[in-house]
Every structure is written in structure tokens, then in C-alpha cells.
Design a protein around this motif. Structure first.
Motif, PDB file in Angstrom:
ATOM      1  N   LEU A 142     -31.053  54.942 -40.584  1.00  0.00           N
ATOM      2  CA  LEU A 142     -32.518  55.081 -41.208  1.00  0.00           C
ATOM      3  C   LEU A 142     -33.333  55.926 -40.591  1.00  0.00           C
ATOM      4  CD1 LEU A 142     -33.414  51.215 -41.119  1.00  0.00           C
ATOM      5  CD2 LEU A 142     -33.039  52.855 -43.196  1.00  0.00           C
ATOM      6  N   MET A 143     -33.151  56.327 -39.268  1.00  0.00           N
ATOM      7  CA  MET A 143     -33.877  57.473 -38.505  1.00  0.00           C
ATOM      8  C   MET A 143     -33.622  58.943 -39.022  1.00  0.00           C
ATOM      9  SD  MET A 143     -33.956  55.694 -34.733  1.00  0.00           S
ATOM     10  CE  MET A 143     -34.943  57.091 -34.080  1.00  0.00           C
ATOM     11  N   ALA A 144     -32.196  58.780 -38.833  1.00  0.00           N
ATOM     12  CA  ALA A 144     -31.609  60.334 -39.613  1.00  0.00           C
ATOM     13  C   ALA A 144     -32.132  60.577 -40.933  1.00  0.00           C
ATOM     14  CB  ALA A 144     -30.080  60.153 -39.449  1.00  0.00           C
ATOM     15  N   ALA A 145     -32.177  59.460 -41.906  1.00  0.00           N
ATOM     16  CA  ALA A 145     -32.401  59.931 -43.046  1.00  0.00           C
ATOM     17  C   ALA A 145     -33.721  59.995 -42.972  1.00  0.00           C
ATOM     18  CB  ALA A 145     -32.174  58.486 -43.959  1.00  0.00           C
ATOM     19  N   ALA A 146     -34.797  59.438 -42.294  1.00  0.00           N
ATOM     20  CA  ALA A 146     -36.167  59.779 -42.402  1.00  0.00           C
ATOM     21  C   ALA A 146     -36.403  61.212 -41.733  1.00  0.00           C
ATOM     22  CB  ALA A 146     -37.126  58.664 -41.458  1.00  0.00           C
ATOM     23  N   GLY A 147     -35.513  61.535 -40.828  1.00  0.00           N
ATOM     24  CA  GLY A 147     -35.630  63.025 -40.335  1.00  0.00           C
ATOM     25  C   GLY A 147     -35.357  63.971 -41.253  1.00  0.00           C
ATOM     26  N   LEU A 148     -34.275  63.695 -41.996  1.00  0.00           N
ATOM     27  CA  LEU A 148     -33.962  64.896 -43.044  1.00  0.00           C
ATOM     28  C   LEU A 148     -34.970  64.664 -44.181  1.00  0.00           C
ATOM     29  CD1 LEU A 148     -30.060  63.994 -43.687  1.00  0.00           C
ATOM     30  CD2 LEU A 148     -31.236  65.999 -42.994  1.00  0.00           C
TER      31      LEU A 148
ATOM     32  N   LYS B  19     -30.176  62.853 -33.159  1.00  0.00           N
ATOM     33  CA  LYS B  19     -30.663  63.605 -32.139  1.00  0.00           C
ATOM     34  C   LYS B  19     -31.174  64.917 -32.407  1.00  0.00           C
ATOM     35  CE  LYS B  19     -30.669  60.676 -28.213  1.00  0.00           C
ATOM     36  NZ  LYS B  19     -30.103  60.013 -27.049  1.00  0.00           N
ATOM     37  N   TYR B  20     -29.985  65.314 -33.218  1.00  0.00           N
ATOM     38  CA  TYR B  20     -30.049  66.935 -33.944  1.00  0.00           C
ATOM     39  C   TYR B  20     -31.066  67.085 -34.994  1.00  0.00           C
ATOM     40  CZ  TYR B  20     -27.527  71.121 -35.237  1.00  0.00           C
ATOM     41  OH  TYR B  20     -27.172  72.453 -35.313  1.00  0.00           O
ATOM     42  N   ILE B  21     -31.144  66.085 -35.809  1.00  0.00           N
ATOM     43  CA  ILE B  21     -32.156  65.950 -36.998  1.00  0.00           C
ATOM     44  C   ILE B  21     -33.426  65.824 -36.372  1.00  0.00           C
ATOM     45  CG2 ILE B  21     -32.894  64.696 -38.907  1.00  0.00           C
ATOM     46  CD1 ILE B  21     -29.997  64.349 -39.418  1.00  0.00           C
ATOM     47  N   GLN B  22     -33.749  64.804 -35.392  1.00  0.00           N
ATOM     48  CA  GLN B  22     -34.888  64.416 -35.245  1.00  0.00           C
ATOM     49  C   GLN B  22     -35.734  65.702 -34.182  1.00  0.00           C
ATOM     50  OE1 GLN B  22     -35.833  60.473 -33.775  1.00  0.00           O
ATOM     51  NE2 GLN B  22     -36.262  61.314 -31.610  1.00  0.00           N
TER      52      GLN B  22
ATOM     53  N   VAL C 211     -36.402  57.397 -47.984  1.00  0.00           N
ATOM     54  CA  VAL C 211     -35.595  57.261 -47.001  1.00  0.00           C
ATOM     55  C   VAL C 211     -33.957  57.055 -47.394  1.00  0.00           C
ATOM     56  CG1 VAL C 211     -35.098  55.470 -45.201  1.00  0.00           C
ATOM     57  CG2 VAL C 211     -37.362  56.263 -45.909  1.00  0.00           C
ATOM     58  N   GLY C 212     -33.914  56.748 -48.754  1.00  0.00           N
ATOM     59  CA  GLY C 212     -32.353  56.353 -49.142  1.00  0.00           C
ATOM     60  C   GLY C 212     -31.509  57.671 -49.299  1.00  0.00           C
ATOM     61  N   GLY C 213     -32.177  58.853 -48.685  1.00  0.00           N
ATOM     62  CA  GLY C 213     -31.057  59.958 -48.791  1.00  0.00           C
ATOM     63  C   GLY C 213     -31.534  61.271 -49.454  1.00  0.00           C
ATOM     64  N   LYS C 214     -31.279  62.455 -48.954  1.00  0.00           N
ATOM     65  CA  LYS C 214     -31.790  63.670 -49.481  1.00  0.00           C
ATOM     66  C   LYS C 214     -31.271  64.129 -51.021  1.00  0.00           C
ATOM     67  CE  LYS C 214     -31.059  68.410 -48.000  1.00  0.00           C
ATOM     68  NZ  LYS C 214     -30.107  69.089 -47.016  1.00  0.00           N
ATOM     69  N   GLU C 215     -29.820  63.859 -51.148  1.00  0.00           N
ATOM     70  CA  GLU C 215     -29.025  64.048 -52.266  1.00  0.00           C
ATOM     71  C   GLU C 215     -29.870  63.431 -53.538  1.00  0.00           C
ATOM     72  OE1 GLU C 215     -27.847  62.588 -49.791  1.00  0.00           O
ATOM     73  OE2 GLU C 215     -26.340  63.946 -48.873  1.00  0.00           O
TER      74      GLU C 215
END
Lengths: 554, 554
Positions: free
Chosen positions: B305-311, B381-384, B453-457
Motif C-alpha cells: 500500500l505504501m509503495a503504491a501511495a508513493g508511486l 524505501k526507494y519510492i518513499q 492507490v490501486g496502482g499506477k498502470e
């Protein structure tokens, strides 16, 4: 900014993963063999090769465009030294290939692929750095940033790999010495990676494996030098160039006879001391102790001379308050940060020794020499860093020449500013200064201003004692001052190269001393030394490089 | 420049010496007792106290002078959180004094002096930071630089001391668990420092020593926060202030209901998971495994979830190409460097886990969960970091509001730029996005733009599928975009606090998992984890602080 963060994080991840691979191999993790590690490193190198080929191809296709260059990056002497080290690295590669051919029955193929890849990589990388180290990349930013940072960390990993091999070798030698000296109470496991089959001409094979370890120090320097040059390239990606002051570096050799004679004497003595040390250490208890005492005494004298020279240099800078050049400059900032950062490595070892001596329960007499030695190591690096940082922040001479002339005229008008003289007031003053630095009399009595090496206090007294500075302004007229500074830089340059030799070629009193191992325990101290020593060795080489730059600039 | 090098080298030497003292104590070096260490730390603190008193006295004497302030440094919320942590540190000090009184028969006096000094030091330092964190010191540069750098490294040493105590405690607990689970093959030596005499009311004493370890994480955060604030103060000494844009930070709470609800849910769940984990782990083999699986599954979902939010956040920034604020700013540069630097700590652990899984010979089923978990830790961590670094380099809103309005007008005129919509086109799109982040349906079906939040694509498709962007410009008018960003920041903020809890309070699957210990060996892995874990824990707290700042700025 985002591209910078993207690429630096990618690079850090590659590096961290590689470090763990190395660690896993070093602790003999189950399932991680040497061939896996070499595969990984070869893959990284191949990736970098592809990127470099792409970059070189692209930039030769767009040759017509005029691109901005960072004149500070990739100085000619830097490229020269990298070429030298690279040549030795390629020789090392050839030896490794020979070793592989000799043992080819029982070594996996990766041990042959790795040196070949490494040699090709070295060749192309040197070509790349010659052609492109000054580039300031403006287009295709993301891909190029990734390529450069990948190269930086690939070289750092190769550096770590070499360091690890070298450390293992040193540790093995140390353990063999302990066995010879009869310390059976430490559980000693030799960590030798001799292959389990025989080499066809045994004499040649053992010569090769000996030779490999003598060439490793140069390989280590090559890798770290390449990473720093690539790092500067990375910091320069997308930078706006503001100033176009092209500053010609000239290497001139007149007027530095005393400094270089003294430095060369130090260099020759060091080589002698290291040879004697390596012959005597570990043979018997008394021979070891005498070797240690010899090394400590010699190092104490040398470090004292260096610290004094550094102090004099700083003092001269203090007198002449020029404005500093505060412009942004990645190459210079990196230099200063590296000096302080890598000095921390040797400070760690030195403070460990100091703590060990203070806390030890029994102190054999020879260990007492360790205390002044360690304190001097700390002090000398402290002073030398100050001197170098001050020097590289000076503005180039030409711009401020007129200001200087103005000041000298002011002084000549009778203004009695408290100048500490750089003038050769030798005679009695040099005689009084001699006991402090007791090795230099024959050279210092030459009339080349080297009498200040004897200590700062001496110098201050000698000038404050003279009420009317009638003579001083004449001698301070730029040239004399500059000559003193250049002598100091030349002396320190040669001394740093001298002090690079002992740890790089296996003369490590931190191991042989034995005191720290008793206080901290064998394993913790070995870990501390093995982590800090590479930085300490690199510090000497890097300080020498910086001093060379300082020398050319003065 | 010279003063900077002088003071930083002094500070590094103090730090290095202190670290070796800590190391000596940690490895039970002969001759180095706990009381020596505490003496050393107390002396450092007293020196800092004297300097702070001098500085406060001097600046109150010269109160009339108007001095430049760095408006970016020492934000109000930073001082608020430092006060909170300092209060807990003082409670910890009181508990330690109580502990000392209880065991006073057999503890040396330094163990009583240290907590008292520490409490006084904490009080005065918080007062100092409230009053002077924004100062830009211009006069008496050398002495003040030395004082500030001394304070920085004193706090870092206190941090290292706390971390060491905490690590020893965790390691002891881990060893106890191993004994319970019957791993007798590892030679286990409990490293407990229980004094050799009895405490007068035993129940109280054990409560106190339990309590001390629950308060340590806060003390650790306090020390590191204080050092970073002092470091910014040090970087600001003698700086020329160029811009006087005073930027008011407002904390507003409307329109972030979904983000904070989701975040608070995560926080509550985490606390539950940690409690269950700590109860079950180490009791028996099956209970341990189920606790590990539970933890991994939970962490995987949360990290996804966090990675998706960051993206999504980065994506929104990419759409709206504002010029970045590139002005020099020590506080911000430090923030970015710390984020990337401390993330490396947890990357080290994660890559270790990945390597261990790939290389292990036997893999119990529950260890497979470790692989996606470790990869996600790296990615998240990379994305955030990218998100935070991009955010803190944005210019404040007000300045660019007019440019933005201009752009929206352009878009309304029929320009079909490829905008990925931030508009709540929920319905089927949100439904299709749900499988990727499978925990959020109940909240995401609210109409607050959280469907991305469900994804960038998914998002890209939903916007490219709609040919005429007639509706989009209306929703993109700054506000909606800002609301999404603030939701993301709030959500990530709470998630980072959640993820700070498990490692800080002893829920460390890296220990309990067992796989890495088998591959790397017990000692090397413990050393790696103990070195990297403090940075990993600090990363979470620091990321939370940065996200709070981002939230206030958006």
C-alpha cells in the motif's frame, strides 16, 4: 534532483548487495562460493562495459557539438597516475590468468573469466576516463546518471573485493607468525584458498601467487581512484558551469631541492625499514620486538617532521590572509571530504591503540613506543588535512598577485605587523630548533628556509625577539614564501608516499604489537583493523595526490 | 573554511575515541569497565553544559543585536517532538536513578552520577535548542564551531551508547528464546549486567529494569534528533543568508480523512500484530512460525500500500512540472542525505535476507514470505525517498500559484495534454484496481480520490481510455491534486510511525527467522543486524518527520 536521488539509490543498492555477497564469501556462508561472487562482479563489469561503449559511441557521433567541460575534474596528473596503476592492474590480471591456467584442472571457469573481463574493463575504463572525465553531461540525463553511478559502485565493489583478498592474505601471514611465535592459545584457522590440485611447473606457480599479492596494493589504488573520478563525473551531470577560468597546472622543479632531498631520504629509509621489519618480524620474540621498536622510532621521527612542516605551512597561510575561493566545485569538495573521512579510519586504529595502552594490565617496554606513535598519527593527519584544505581553497596566484604586492608595500612603509618570519635567520635559531626534529641537521643547514621545520614556537620567538622587522618584508615578497610552501608540499608528498608503503606491503604493527589484541580480544581487534586499514592506506595515497596538486598550484 | 575543518576533525576524533570506548566495553575488554565509559560520557556532557551556559549567557547579554535566522532550521514541530522525547528521556533518567538507589550497595558511584548529569544535560539542551536552533552564528566563529560540533558528537555518542544497551538487551532476549527453542548447538553466553547484590524491594526493581528498556527507543530518537538539529546549527555557522522568504507552516486537518483513517487503521493493526508477535514468538516452534508468517503477511500488505501511495504521489508531481527550489539550504540537504543514508542500513539487512533465501540449502515454507517482504522493504524505501525528496524541493505554493492557474486555463482551452487524472472516476476503475492492494476496498470506495492507490498502470489506462479530457481540468485545479497529495502524506506518515514500532520494541524477524543465521553464521549476521538496525529504526522516524513537513507544506 529526482534523477539524482533515483540513481544514487540504485547505486547504493547495488553496492550494499555486493558488500553482502563479499561478506557471505568472507565468512564462508553455506551456498555462496567464490564463483558466484566472481559471476556477480563480472556481470556488473559487463554492464558497465556496455554502457561505456554506448556513451563513447554516442559522444563520438555528436563530436561536432561543443560541450561544457569542468576544468577542475580529471587533472592530467590524475589521469597519468590512473594509467600507471591500470597498467599494473593489467599485469595482475595476466598473472591471475596464468594462475588459472596452471590450476585449470580444479578451478571453475569463472576464475578464468573474471580476470579477462577485468583486464578488458580496465583498458576501456582508462580510455573512457582519458576522454570523458571532464565532461559535463547535459542530455539524456537519467540514463547517463545511472550509467555513471553504476560505474562508481562497480569500481567500489572491485575495490572492496581486492581489499578483502589482501586482508585475508595479511591475516594469514599474521596467523602464521603467531604460530611461529608459539601463541597456541588462540584458535587459529588458516583461511587459505589454495586449490586442491597441483600446478604444472610448481616454482612458477608459487612465484605467481607471491607476485599477485605484491601487486594488489596498486590494484586497490586504481579502483578507488577510478571511483572518485567517476563520482566527480556523476556530481557534474547537469551542473551549470559558471566560471571558465582555465587554470594551467605547471609542474616546475626548481627551488625545491631541500624538500625533495629530505623527502627522498625518508622514502629510501622507509623502504629499508620495511625490508628489515619484514625479515625480522615473526622469527623470534626478541627479533620481533627489535623490529617493532625500530619501526616505531623511525615513524615517530618522520611524523614529527611532517607535523612540524604542516604547522609551518599553515602558519604561512595565516600570515597572508588571502580571500578564499568559495565557489562550488565538486572535485574539490570531494577531495576535502575524502581526506577527513578516510583519516577517520586511521584515527579509529590510533585511538584503539591509545586506549589499549592506557587500559592494559601489563605493558612490555616496547609497547610504550606505541603511545607517542599513535598520538602523532592523529596529530599529523589533523595538521596535514588543515594544510591541504587551506591550500586547495586558495585562489590561483595570478588573480591575487596585485593585492599581494600592495600589502608588501604597506609593510615596507614601516608597519610593524607581527610577522612570523619565513626568512632564513638560521645560525643559532636552527641550532636551538634541532633537538625537536633531530634527524634533519645536515639538510637544514642549507640556506633554503627549512630551519622552521624545527618547530613553530622556535620560529615565533625568533621573530618576536627582533624588534624592528626591517629585513623581513624583503624576504616575504611572494617568492620566498612560495618557495617554502613548495618545499613543504614536496616534502609532505614524498613522506606520504613513504608512509603508504608499510601498511600496503604488510608491515602492520597493529597486528604484530599484540597489546591491542590482548585488551580488545583477537576477533574484535582484527575486525576493527581490517575495516579501518583500507581507509588508512587510501588516505596516504589520496593525501599524496592532493599534495601534488597543491605543489603544482603554489 | 579552516575553522570548519578544524572543528569537524576535532569532533570526529572525539567520536572515534568514544566509539572505541563503547566497543571496548561491548567486547568486555580487560581493564575497561562500565564506570570508565560513564565517566567519559559524563565529562563530555559537562563540557557541553559549560559551553551551552556560556553561549546562552553571551547571547542574552547581547540581546539587542538583531541577528540573522535560518527560517528553515528548527521548525516548530521538530522542537515539539524533541521536547516530547526529552520528557521521556528524563523519565528514563529518573528510573535509572531509582535503579541505582535500589542497587546502591554494589554499583559504583558513576552509575548514579551519569543519569543525573544526563537529565540536567537533557533539560538544558532542550532549552538551548528552543532558543537557539535557528541562530546563524557570525562572531567568535572558532569557539562556537567547536562548541556546536562537540555537542553534535556528544549526542551521537550518547545515541551510540543507548543503541548499544538496547542491542545487548535484544540480543539477550533472542538468546533466551533460542535456549527455549532448544538450539543448543550455538554456544550461548548471556551478556547480562545484573548487579551482584539484591535490590531492596525486588518487585519494584524488576519493574524498573523492565520499564527502562521500553523507554530506550524514545531516548534513542531524542539523541539523534538533537544531533541533527545541532548539526544544522553547525552548518549554519558563518553562512550568508540570501533569501528571507518566511514560510509559515500551517497544520490543517480538513480533507485528509481517508488518508488518516487508513493510516490510523494501520497503526492500530501494527500494535496488535506486535503484541501478538511478542507473546507467541519463542514459546514453541509452531507458535514462532505462525507469528512470523502473520508478521510477514501483514508487513507485505502494508508495504505494498505504501509503495503504491508513493508511486501515485510521484506521478502527480511528474504531471505538474514545477520548477524546483535549488537554493542552498543545509537543513534540507541533511534531510535528503539522511533519508538515503539511513535507508542503506535497512537495505543491507534486506539484501542479506534475499541472499540468504537464494543461497540456503533447506528452506522451510515460512521463510518464503521473507523474500517478497525483503524486496518490498527495498522498493518501498526507494519510492518513499523519491517522493519525499521531490516534495521537499518543491517551491512553496504561494509563489507558483499564478503559474498554475495559467496552465489550467491553457488546458481548458482544449489542449489535450496527457494528464493522468486525479479525478474520482471511481466506479469500475476502483474495482479493477482493488486486487493489487487488496486491503483497502471499504475506504477506497469513499469518494476521496484514493482509488489511485490501486496502482499506477490502472490510472494511466483509465485516463488514456477517455478521449476528450473535458472533465479533468476542473478537478485538477490545484485543490484536488493537493488533497490527494496530503492524503498520501498523511497515510505515509502514519504508516512510517507504525513501522517504527516493531523493530524499536523488539519485534525483529531478522533474528527470529533463523534462515540468515544459518547461511551467514550466527556471529556475522548478529553483527550486521546490530550495526544496520539502528539506522533502519532511525529511518522510519526520520521519514515520518519529513512526511509531516511535507504534509504541512502541501
Amino acid at each position: 534532483k529526482l534523477a539524482e536521488a533515483l540513481s544514487s539509490q540504485y547505486g547504493l543498492n547495488v553496492f550494499v548487495a555486493g558488500l553482502l555477497f563479499l561478506l557471505a564469501w568472507a565468512v564462508h556462508a553455506s551456498g555462496v562460493g567464490k564463483s558466484d561472487l566472481l559471476c556477480f562482479l563480472s556481470a556488473l563489469m559487463l554492464l558497465q562495459l556496455l554502457w561505456m561503449l554506448w556513451y563513447v559511441g554516442r559522444s563520438s557521433a555528436h563530436r561536432r557539438l561543443i560541450r561544457p567541460k569542468d576544468t577542475h575534474a580529471g587533472a592530467r596528473w590524475l589521469r597519468g597516475s590512473i594509467t600507471l596503476f591500470a597498467a599494473i592492474t593489467i599485469i595482475l590480471g595476466c598473472l591471475k590468468i596464468g594462475y588459472f591456467v596452471g590450476f585449470s584442472e580444479c578451478l571453475s571457469a569463472t576464475e578464468g573469466v573474471f580476470p579477462v573481463t577485468h583486464a578488458v574493463h580496465t583498458l576501456l575504463q582508462v580510455y573512457f576516463l582519458w576522454g570523458h572525465a571532464k565532461d559535463i553531461i547535459q542530455s539524456f540525463k537519467t540514463l547517463e546518471r545511472f550509467g555513471v553511478i553504476h560505474s562508481v559502485f562497480t569500481n567500489l565493489l572491485l575495490w572492496a573485493n581486492s581489499v578483502l583478498n589482501e586482508s585475508k592474505h595479511q591475516l594469514n601471514e599474521h596467523k602464521e607468525r603467531l604460530i611461529t611465535l608459539g601463541f597456541g592459545n588462540i584458535t587459529i584457522v588458516l583461511d587459505d584458498h589454495t586449490p586442491p590440485c597441483n600446478c604444472t611447473p610448481p616454482a612458477l606457480c608459487s612465484a605467481i601467487s607471491q607476485g599477485i599479492y605484491y601487486l594488489y596494493p596498486f590494484n586497490i589504488e586504481y579502483q578507488i581512484l577510478a571511483s572518485t573520478m567517476l563520482y566527480v563525473l556523476w556530481k557534474n551531470v547537469g551542473r551549470q558551469v559558471d566560471s571558465h577560468q582555465h587554470q594551467e597546472m605547471r609542474f616546475r622543479f626548481h627551488g625545491v631541492v631541500p624538500g625533495s632531498v629530505l623527502g627522498l631520504t625518508a622514502l629510501a629509509t622507509t623502504i629499508g625499514v620495511v625490508v628489515v621489519y619484514l625479515i625480522r618480524i615473526g622469527r623470534s620474540k626478541t627479533k620481533s620486538e627489535s623490529a617493532l621498536i625500530m619501526f616505531y622510532l623511525y615513524a615517530i621521527v618522520l611524523l614529527m617532521l611532517m607535523a612540524a612542516a604542516g604547522l609551518v605551512g599553515i602558519r604561512i597561510y595565516r600570515i597572508d590572509e588571502q580571500s578564499l575561493d568559495e565557489s562550488k566545485n565538486p572535485a574539490r569538495k570531494l577531495d576535502a571530504d575524502l581526506l577527513v573521512g578516510t583519516a577517520s579510519g586511521s584515527w579509529l586504529i590510533s585511538w584503539g591503540s591509545i586506549l589499549a595502552i592506557l587500559c592494559a594490565e601489563s605493558r612490555p617496554p616496547y609497547t610504550w613506543y606505541n603511545l607517542p606513535y599513535s598520538i602523532l598519527v592523529v596529530l599529523e593527519k589533523y595538521i596535514q588535512n588543515l594544510f591541504i584544505i587551506e591550500s586547495i581553497h586558495r585562489e590561483p596566484e595570478k588573480l591575487s598577485e596585485d593585492i599581494r604586492t600592495l600589502r608588501v608595500v604597506t609593510v615596507c612603509n614601516g608597519d610593524s605587523m607581527p610577522f612570523a618570519s619565513s626568512c632564513p635567520k638560521s645560525g643559532p635559531a636552527a641550532g636551538a630548533g634541532a633537538p625537536q626534529g633531530s634527524e634533519l641537521p645536515p639538510v637544514a643547514s642549507g640556506n633554503m628556509c627549512l630551519s622552521e621545520v624545527g618547530g613553530k614556537e622556535e620560529e615565533e620567538r625568533s621573530c618576536e625577539g627582533v624588534p624592528a622587522p626591517a629585513l623581513c618584508p624583503h624576504f616575504l615578497q611572494g617568492n620566498a614564501q612560495r618557495r617554502v610552501l613548495r618545499n613543504i608540499a614536496a616534502f609532505l608528498f614524498l613522506c606520504n608516499i613513504s608512509l603508504w608503503i608499510p601498511p600496503a606491503f604488510g608491515c602492520r604493527p597493529e597486528y604484530d604489537n599484540g597489546l591491542e589484541e590482548i585488551v580488545f580480544g583477537f576477533e574484535p581487534w582484527i575486525i576493527v583493523v581490517n575495516l579501518a586499514m583500507p581507509f588508512s592506506i587510501f588516505y596516504r595515497m589520496h593525501a599524496a595526490a592532493s599534495l601534488f596538486e597543491v605543489y603544482c598550484k603554489i
